[in-house]
Scaffold this active site. Structure first.
Site, PDB file in Angstrom:
ATOM      1  N   ARG A  57      -3.279 -50.233  30.506  1.00 37.60           N
ATOM      2  CA  ARG A  57      -3.542 -49.424  32.071  1.00 37.60           C
ATOM      3  C   ARG A  57      -4.760 -49.139  32.872  1.00 37.60           C
ATOM      4  NH1 ARG A  57       1.959 -47.025  32.763  1.00 37.60           N
ATOM      5  NH2 ARG A  57       3.273 -47.941  31.923  1.00 37.60           N
ATOM      6  N   TYR A  66      15.327 -51.026  28.614  1.00 38.21           N
ATOM      7  CA  TYR A  66      15.404 -50.601  29.213  1.00 38.21           C
ATOM      8  C   TYR A  66      16.607 -51.566  30.313  1.00 38.21           C
ATOM      9  CZ  TYR A  66      10.517 -47.954  29.943  1.00 38.21           C
ATOM     10  OH  TYR A  66      10.119 -47.601  29.454  1.00 38.21           O
ATOM     11  N   ARG A 116      -2.739 -45.042  38.535  1.00 40.01           N
ATOM     12  CA  ARG A 116      -2.981 -44.128  39.757  1.00 40.01           C
ATOM     13  C   ARG A 116      -4.445 -43.106  39.646  1.00 40.01           C
ATOM     14  NH1 ARG A 116       2.563 -42.809  39.006  1.00 40.01           N
ATOM     15  NH2 ARG A 116       2.419 -43.561  37.335  1.00 40.01           N
ATOM     16  N   ARG A 166      -2.350 -49.638  46.366  1.00 41.30           N
ATOM     17  CA  ARG A 166      -0.930 -49.864  46.341  1.00 41.30           C
ATOM     18  C   ARG A 166      -0.829 -49.481  47.828  1.00 41.30           C
ATOM     19  NH1 ARG A 166       2.893 -45.715  42.950  1.00 41.30           N
ATOM     20  NH2 ARG A 166       2.200 -44.514  44.157  1.00 41.30           N
ATOM     21  N   ASP A 183       3.860 -55.982  35.146  1.00 43.07           N
ATOM     22  CA  ASP A 183       4.670 -54.786  34.469  1.00 43.07           C
ATOM     23  C   ASP A 183       5.849 -55.234  33.388  1.00 43.07           C
ATOM     24  OD1 ASP A 183       5.166 -51.882  33.986  1.00 43.07           O
ATOM     25  OD2 ASP A 183       7.068 -52.963  34.261  1.00 43.07           O
TER      26      ASP A 183
HETATM   27  O1  CP3 Z   1      -2.460 -51.931  31.286  1.00 41.55           O
HETATM   28  C1  CP3 Z   1      -2.949 -52.432  32.425  1.00 41.55           C
HETATM   29  O2  CP3 Z   1      -4.191 -51.621  33.721  1.00 41.55           O
HETATM   30  C2  CP3 Z   1      -1.343 -53.436  32.945  1.00 41.55           C
HETATM   31  C3  CP3 Z   1      -0.977 -53.738  33.648  1.00 41.55           C
HETATM   32  C4  CP3 Z   1       0.508 -52.125  32.858  1.00 41.55           C
HETATM   33  C5  CP3 Z   1       1.126 -51.543  33.955  1.00 41.55           C
HETATM   34  N1  CP3 Z   1       2.479 -51.742  33.113  1.00 41.55           N
HETATM   35  C6  CP3 Z   1       0.973 -51.141  35.397  1.00 41.55           C
HETATM   36  C7  CP3 Z   1       1.921 -49.866  35.691  1.00 41.55           C
HETATM   37  C8  CP3 Z   1       0.902 -52.741  32.301  1.00 41.55           C
HETATM   38  C9  CP3 Z   1       0.402 -53.169  30.660  1.00 41.55           C
HETATM   39  C10 CP3 Z   1       2.269 -52.198  32.210  1.00 41.55           C
HETATM   40  C11 CP3 Z   1       3.268 -52.454  30.496  1.00 41.55           C
HETATM   41  C12 CP3 Z   1       4.642 -51.310  30.824  1.00 41.55           C
HETATM   42  N2  CP3 Z   1       5.305 -50.862  32.028  1.00 41.55           N
HETATM   43  C13 CP3 Z   1       4.760 -50.256  29.750  1.00 41.55           C
HETATM   44  C14 CP3 Z   1       4.277 -50.847  27.622  1.00 41.55           C
HETATM   45  C15 CP3 Z   1       3.626 -49.722  27.459  1.00 41.55           C
HETATM   46  C16 CP3 Z   1       3.599 -48.422  27.902  1.00 41.55           C
HETATM   47  O3  CP3 Z   1       3.407 -47.444  28.349  1.00 41.55           O
HETATM   48  O4  CP3 Z   1       4.481 -47.528  27.083  1.00 41.55           O
HETATM   49  C17 CP3 Z   1       6.159 -50.036  29.731  1.00 41.55           C
HETATM   50  C18 CP3 Z   1       7.474 -48.952  29.154  1.00 41.55           C
HETATM   51  C19 CP3 Z   1       6.398 -50.325  31.605  1.00 41.55           C
HETATM   52  C20 CP3 Z   1       7.753 -50.226  32.159  1.00 41.55           C
HETATM   53  C21 CP3 Z   1       6.926 -48.430  33.266  1.00 41.55           C
HETATM   54  N3  CP3 Z   1       6.218 -48.882  34.588  1.00 41.55           N
HETATM   55  C22 CP3 Z   1       6.828 -47.111  33.220  1.00 41.55           C
HETATM   56  C23 CP3 Z   1       7.619 -46.695  32.192  1.00 41.55           C
HETATM   57  C24 CP3 Z   1       6.376 -46.995  34.394  1.00 41.55           C
HETATM   58  C25 CP3 Z   1       6.101 -45.360  35.111  1.00 41.55           C
HETATM   59  C26 CP3 Z   1       5.141 -44.779  34.338  1.00 41.55           C
HETATM   60  C27 CP3 Z   1       4.581 -43.961  35.320  1.00 41.55           C
HETATM   61  O5  CP3 Z   1       3.275 -43.250  35.093  1.00 41.55           O
HETATM   62  O6  CP3 Z   1       4.916 -43.338  36.363  1.00 41.55           O
HETATM   63  C28 CP3 Z   1       6.290 -48.179  34.919  1.00 41.55           C
HETATM   64  C29 CP3 Z   1       5.013 -48.219  36.231  1.00 41.55           C
HETATM   65  C30 CP3 Z   1       3.684 -48.751  36.433  1.00 41.55           C
HETATM   66  N4  CP3 Z   1       3.076 -50.021  35.653  1.00 41.55           N
HETATM   67  C31 CP3 Z   1       2.657 -48.192  36.935  1.00 41.55           C
HETATM   68  C32 CP3 Z   1       1.432 -49.489  36.226  1.00 41.55           C
HETATM   69  C33 CP3 Z   1      -0.396 -49.041  36.744  1.00 41.55           C
HETATM   70  C34 CP3 Z   1       2.834 -47.330  38.044  1.00 41.55           C
HETATM   71  C35 CP3 Z   1       2.899 -46.533  39.163  1.00 41.55           C
HETATM   72  C36 CP3 Z   1       2.698 -46.620  40.499  1.00 41.55           C
HETATM   73  O7  CP3 Z   1       1.906 -47.283  40.436  1.00 41.55           O
HETATM   74  O8  CP3 Z   1       2.985 -45.774  40.652  1.00 41.55           O
END
Ligand code: CP3
Length: 357
Positions: free
Chosen positions: A27, A154, A31, A40, A77
């Site tokens: 990640r 999910y 944010r 965003r 994602d």
């Molecule tokens: O690593 C990176 O920089 C690449 C981008 C990336 C994101 N999600 C961006 C993201 C990657 C590799 C993921 C993987 C992902 N997404 C996983 C597996 C890794 C882990 O964290 O266990 C999972 C379970 C998800 C599903 C997901 N997407 C969730 C649970 C959430 C909400 C999390 C939160 O912190 O609110 C997301 C949203 C998400 N994916 C964000 C980002 C940058 C935040 C979204 C935003 O900008 O509001």
């Protein structure tokens, strides 16, 4: 040959000598970076950001402009795949991802099919190609997907869950339905990752965020087996270069040996395991990626440096096979300045360790 100018990450994964330990962060575009929040906002929402290749490319590059990272990771994602399967992904502010049509009925599961990535996930392939052009071979680009089990969590729950009640009910009551979901999803992931490789991804990572919540036997049957199938189905060489795969099961430390046997090139570790011990357990079968506690980044810079050195000391003076990373994604509450300390420490201290060999 399309090896990037800074190929330290690829050499470490292939267990070839490197001058220092490469680092990237799960990640890394997110944010905690004000410029990410700005982009965003311009995109309208997180999902619109993912679906706009030019903006996805822009945010992928943002952490690379700030820090001396050794790899880029596609901004997207894991839930784009079930979205393309027709489940209707949406995000609600502060509550994380949700699906409009979670899988609850047998007929929905029987009807599930793997999407064509070049059609239904075209925006991801366009982003990969655009990022590769923008990187101009300066750094390698990592593509990724969720593991079938994590995606199924999910798809069945319809949202994040604290107890996985619906998933576990299906897994024990109707394992046939669970296997049907996992099997279609594994086919979808193979096609999706191979399409990313053909579009320019130079390494791929499988995120198994929820596999650690299974029993040892259920992990083998419902998570690892499908990741093994995926790894076996991946394109191994593209453009004359080997394309390594990384498998990351959060909470999978107990099963490290079996994960290392699944055919992958590297195993991602969360912070609960000692990386030196992990290296002794797997020998030189795979490279290791990780594994500092992401919450260390909340501490003062001098503490961050000490904790990073502990991970490097534990790994030891072997001059390859380790890609430094966090044990899980970076928190949105992290100070960007603290990330700079981590990256700088890993590069500087790993060079010192090699000199003292
Ligand atoms: O690593 C990176 O920089 C690449 C981008 C990336 C994101 N999600 C961006 C993201 C990657 C590799 C993921 C993987 C992902 N997404 C996983 C597996 C890794 C882990 O964290 O266990 C999972 C379970 C998800 C599903 C997901 N997407 C969730 C649970 C959430 C909400 C999390 C939160 O912190 O609110 C997301 C949203 C998400 N994916 C964000 C980002 C940058 C935040 C979204 C935003 O900008 O509001």
């Amino acid at each position: 040959m399309t090896r990037p100018r800074n190929d330290t990450f690829l050499r470490a994964i292939h267990q070839e000598p490197t001058e220092y330990t490469p680092i990237w962060l799960m990640r890394q575009a997110g944010r905690y970076l004000p410029e990410y929040c700005e982009t965003r906002k311009r995109a309208g929402s997180f999902l619109q950001l993912c679906k706009n290749p030019a903006l996805a490319c822009e945010v992928t590059l943002q952490p690379l402009a700030r820090y001396d990272l050794d790899a880029a990771i596609l901004f997207s994602d894991i839930l784009t795949v079930p979205d393309a399967m027709g489940l209707g992904l949406y995000f609600t502010e502060g509550e994380g991802p949700k699906f409009e049509r979670p899988l609850r009925h047998e007929w929905e599961i029987r009807d599930l099919t793997a999407p064509d990535p070049f059609e239904h996930l075209r925006y991801v392939m366009d982003a990969v190609a655009e990022i590769r052009r923008a990187l101009d071979n300066s750094l390698p680009l990592i593509g990724f997907s969720g593991s079938p089990y994590t995606l199924a969590c999910y798809m069945i729950e319809g949202a994040s869950s604290s107890d996985y009640r619906h998933v576990k009910t299906m897994l024990y009551d109707r394992p046939d339905l669970m296997h049907r979901i996992l099997s279609v999803t594994a086919d979808a992931v193979i096609a999706y990752l191979n399409a990313q490789i053909e579009s320019g991804a130079q390494a791929v990572m499988i995120f198994d965020s929820w596999g650690g919540g299974l029993s040892a036997a259920a992990y083998r049957e419902f998570s690892l087996q499908y990741m093994q199938r995926i790894v076996a189905g991946l394109i191994k060489v593209h453009d004359g270069e080997r394309v390594p795969s990384i498998v990351f099961t959060k909470g999978g430390g107990l099963w490290l040996e079996s994960i290392a046997d699944c055919g992958c090139d590297a195993v991602g570790l969360d912070w609960t395991i000692d990386i030196g011990e992990a290296r002794r357990r797997v020998g030189h079968k795979v490279a290791l990626q990780g594994n500092i506690d992401p919450n260390v980044l909340f501490a003062a810079p001098e503490k961050i440096a000490l904790e990073a050195q502990k991970v490097l000391d534990s790994y030891g003076s072997i001059n390859t096979g380790h890609v430094f990373n966090l044990g899980h994604g970076i928190s949105q509450f992290t100070s960007p300045a603290h990330v700079a300390t981590l990256v700088e420490t890993v590069h500087r201290y790993s060079r010192i360790l090699r000199q003292n060999k």
